[in-house]
Design an enzyme around this catalytic site. Structure first.
Site, PDB file in Angstrom:
ATOM      1  N   GLU A   1      13.798 -18.678 -11.650  1.00 48.35           N
ATOM      2  CA  GLU A   1      12.602 -19.471 -11.970  1.00 48.35           C
ATOM      3  C   GLU A   1      12.539 -19.875 -13.443  1.00 48.35           C
ATOM      4  O   GLU A   1      11.475 -19.826 -14.056  1.00 48.35           O
ATOM      5  CB  GLU A   1      11.335 -18.678 -11.588  1.00 48.35           C
ATOM      6  CG  GLU A   1      11.270 -18.386 -10.104  1.00 48.35           C
ATOM      7  CD  GLU A   1      10.090 -17.500  -9.708  1.00 48.35           C
ATOM      8  OE1 GLU A   1       9.386 -17.872  -8.759  1.00 48.35           O
ATOM      9  OE2 GLU A   1       9.885 -16.447 -10.334  1.00 48.35           O
TER      10      GLU A   1
HETATM   11  C1  ACM Z   1      12.075 -13.793  -7.634  1.00 50.10           C
HETATM   12  O1  ACM Z   1      11.354 -13.421  -6.691  1.00 50.10           O
HETATM   13  N1  ACM Z   1      11.573 -14.590  -8.571  1.00 50.10           N
HETATM   14  C2  ACM Z   1      13.451 -13.383  -7.736  1.00 50.10           C
END
Ligand code: ACM
Length: 535
Positions: free
Chosen positions: A344
């Site tokens: 992310e």
């Molecule tokens: C994640 O759940 N951002 C790896």
């Protein structure tokens, strides 16, 4: 099919009665009927012993071992070094089941366990063990201490299951067991809410019962930096001050971390540290101005948003920072792995992200470690030994498997421990759906799209802690789902079976930590009713 059903019913009765004539008849039947029935008996063996994860091979034998309040442990006198190294183990595992554990110089003629270093037939797996339960004795054999540890855990569960049905007899038989996957993990996010070393020790003791062997600690995120880095003291002086909702945070000193690693190691659990980057880094950006492109320190963050922070990946000084952080971590972490997150990173330009991941992979390698990253790292070009943790991006996971990377299965819709069980669950999230126990058990390791399951080195169930504030929450979300994941990681697929799993779980519920979630699919209130074994 009908034949199998009758045999199954017969087996239940035979298991229920302790009547040795039935037992004898059954064994005779097995002996004269050849392999076909013997194989089915192994499958029915699922309810023979209350063990999670289900052992690979269970073979019934005639007779029963009588469990008393006292037990004698007779280690194999032929190997004194081995004897020394396992001597403490029976006490710390079996003391839950026996009032008095004795180590006599000469073995009595009855009521004893012999622990012996020996290879297990048909496997050279380093976690293998073989338990032979007979009328007068139990023999536990394994090629090393780890196998003995697993064998003792199995034995403890068998005894707990018999106690649950008020029986003081264990049906005789052989258990020959070793895991399907080497990597059987849980992840705990200590950044969103901090959990200290005593709380993690408590968790580790329960994980060890189910033969979980990796604990991945998500040590840093936007809300907090939780590991002391001596070269950069502000990371914890400032970056560890708070957690989600601005409650006081915390961190591990390097000494505390090392002690925790040693504690876990004694229970055959490897701690894998994660420093998440280049995103999920607000706590670092709030500690050191130079990590930001504008050279301005960020404010501490106590919300639960994601994707807004990034290290300034175009600065050389940032790579110097990463190198020193990884260096200090590598020095205190015996695990061959360092996890660098990589998920992310929405605030990092794409080309910068690729360059960053490729560079960090080299840094991790230069410190003698193998890199693990969340599946987004497959967009870069890490070394083929780099491990990719599949959590949501199917294309990236497929690409990783095609380019030869080992993978870990943590697919969020099936394996995220922070997902609610159902819509009434008071804590947790549900962006990846609801995960009740049945889904956790039956879906884990299911192929997703064209992903080749053979490329996976194992499984890991992550617990993100945005809404998990304390141990009560942690236990409620983790147990009993982690038992389902433990079985997915250990037991070969063809031996995994949802219905008997529920019964085994009910029988050994006393081995779960108080406050676990009573998933409705399990007959928790009636473990003593043998009828349930015939479900
Ligand atoms: C994640 O759940 N951002 C790896």
């Amino acid at each position: 099919m009908r034949h199998e059903y009758i045999l199954h019913k017969f087996f239940i009765i035979f298991n229920r009665t302790n009547l040795s004539c039935y037992r004898l008849l059954f064994i005779l039947l097995l002996l004269i009927s050849g392999n076909g029935i013997a194989l089915r008996a192994q499958q029915n063996g699922r309810v023979y012993y209350s063990v999670i994860p289900q052992p690979r091979i269970v073979k019934p034998a005639p007779g029963d071992f009588n469990i008393k309040t006292q037990i004698n442990i007779c280690p194999d006198i032929r190997d004194s070094i081995f004897l020394d190294s396992i001597r403490y183990m029976p006490a710390f595992i079996l003391s839950d089941y026996f009032e008095n554990i004795r180590y006599p110089d000469t073995c009595p003629s009855d009521n004893y366990i012999v622990i012996r270093k020996a290879p297990v037939e048909d496997t050279d797996n380093s976690s293998a063990y073989h338990i032979k339960i007979r009328r007068k004795k139990i023999l536990l054999e394994a090629p090393n201490e780890k196998g003995i540890f697993y064998g003792l855990q199995t034995l403890g569960q068998i005894i707990a299951g018999r106690r649950a049905i008020n029986s003081y007899y264990i049906p005789a038989g052989d258990i020959i067991d070793w895991p399907e996957y080497e990597y059987r993990g849980m992840m705990l996010d200590v950044a969103r809410h901090f959990f200290d070393e005593n709380q993690i020790r408590y968790l580790i003791d329960y994980l060890a019962r189910f033969k979980i062997n990796k604990l991945h600690l998500h040590l840093t995120d936007d809300q907090g930096w939780r590991i002391e880095i001596k070269s950069y003291p502000e990371l914890t002086r400032r970056g560890a001050l708070i957690e989600v909702d601005s409650t006081p945070g915390g961190y591990f000193t390097q000494k505390q971390y090392s002690d925790l690693v040693a504690y876990a190691r004694n229970r055959y659990i490897e701690i894998i540290p994660e420093i998440d980057m280049p995103g999920h880094t607000n706590a670092a950006l709030a500690s050191y101005a130079f990590l930001n492109c504008d050279n301005k320190r960020r404010e501490l963050y106590s919300g639960t948003g994601v994707g807004f922070s990034s290290l300034c990946t175009s600065k050389d000084t940032v790579y110097g920072f990463v190198n020193r952080v990884i260096g200090e971590l590598a020095a205190i972490s015996p695990s061959p792995y360092i996890h660098i997150g990589g998920d992310e990173s929405n605030a990092t330009p794409h080309n910068e992200y690729i360059r960053f991941i490729d560079s960090v992979e080299k840094i991790v390698r230069s410190h003698g470690k193998t890199m693990i990253g969340w599946d987004e790292i497959a967009r870069a070009h890490p070394d083929s030994g780099t491990v990719v943790q599949f959590w949501i991006h199917k294309n990236e996971a497929v690409k990783a498997s095609q380019s030869g990377h080992p993978l870990i299965y943590s697919y969020a819709p099936y394996m995220y421990l922070d997902m609610k069980y159902n819509k009434r669950t008071p804590i947790g999230l549900h962006w990846a759906g609801y995960i009740n126990l049945k889904k956790a058990y039956t879906k884990t390791l299911e192929p997703v799209d064209s992903l080749d399951i053979n490329k996976f080195i194992g499984i890991e169930a992550p617990l993100w802690t945005e809404t998990i504030r304390n141990m009560r929450d942690l236990i409620y979300m983790t147990f009993p789902r982690i038992c389902a994941y433990a079985e997915a990681g250990w037991t070969p697929r063809k031996e995994r079976n949802w219905r008997p799993f529920r019964i085994r779980l009910s029988l050994i519920q006393k081995l779960l930590p108080p406050g676990f979630y009573k998933d409705k699919s399990v007959p928790w209130r009636y473990p003593e009713k043998h009828k349930l074994l015939s479900d």
